[in-house]
Design a protein around this motif. Structure first.
Motif, PDB file in Angstrom:
ATOM      1  N   UNK A   5     126.631 -31.573   5.889  1.00 58.88           N
ATOM      2  CA  UNK A   5     126.139 -31.252   4.561  1.00 58.88           C
ATOM      3  C   UNK A   5     125.126 -30.119   4.688  1.00 58.88           C
ATOM      4  N   UNK A   6     125.228 -29.154   3.794  1.00 61.06           N
ATOM      5  CA  UNK A   6     124.303 -28.028   3.814  1.00 61.06           C
ATOM      6  C   UNK A   6     122.889 -28.530   3.535  1.00 61.06           C
ATOM      7  N   UNK A   7     121.953 -28.049   4.291  1.00 62.44           N
ATOM      8  CA  UNK A   7     120.553 -28.417   4.113  1.00 62.44           C
ATOM      9  C   UNK A   7     120.049 -27.878   2.791  1.00 62.44           C
ATOM     10  N   UNK A   8     119.381 -28.733   2.040  1.00 66.17           N
ATOM     11  CA  UNK A   8     118.825 -28.352   0.747  1.00 66.17           C
ATOM     12  C   UNK A   8     117.316 -28.551   0.784  1.00 66.17           C
ATOM     13  N   UNK A   9     116.560 -27.679   0.109  1.00 58.33           N
ATOM     14  CA  UNK A   9     115.113 -27.887   0.030  1.00 58.33           C
ATOM     15  C   UNK A   9     114.815 -29.253  -0.596  1.00 58.33           C
ATOM     16  N   UNK A  10     113.750 -29.878  -0.139  1.00 53.34           N
ATOM     17  CA  UNK A  10     113.410 -31.199  -0.651  1.00 53.34           C
ATOM     18  C   UNK A  10     111.906 -31.408  -0.640  1.00 53.34           C
TER      19      UNK A  10
END
Length: 108
Positions: A5-10
């Motif tokens: 899964x593509x890393x997303x800002x969190x």
């Protein structure tokens, strides 16, 4: 083959902590972990973590009083009390698990 899964800002503390925990599991030895900690933490943060771990080991394996530990290490009694509480009373059992794992490894 599984697709990552593509890393997303969190900002989610659980997501951030989980990601950090997975990274901390990667170093294969103490030298590699020291390099990772040097990149992640300030020298003061590393010292604080190291002191807490040392206090946990002293509380677990000696009969030293909090005052004696303070006098010998310079760690504040507030920190010593906090470590003791987490070692003996809190539900996380992180110190206990790490201490037991080291004891088992050293005995084997």
């Amino acid at each position: 083959m599984a697709t990552a899964t593509a890393l997303q800002p969190s900002r989610d503390p659980d997501v951030l902590t989980g990601d950090l925990c997975r990274a901390l599991l990667q170093p294969g030895d103490a030298a590699a972990m020291a390099r990772l900690l040097a990149d992640l933490c300030t020298p003061a943060e590393i010292r604080t973590l190291a002191e807490r771990w040392h206090v946990a080991r002293l509380l677990d394996s000696t009969d030293l009083t909090y005052r004696e530990i303070h006098d010998a290490t310079g760690v504040s009694t507030t920190t010593i009390v906090r470590v003791a509480r987490f070692l003996k009373q809190e539900r996380n059992h992180g110190y206990r698990a790490a201490l037991d794992a080291l004891e088992t490894r050293d005995a084997g």
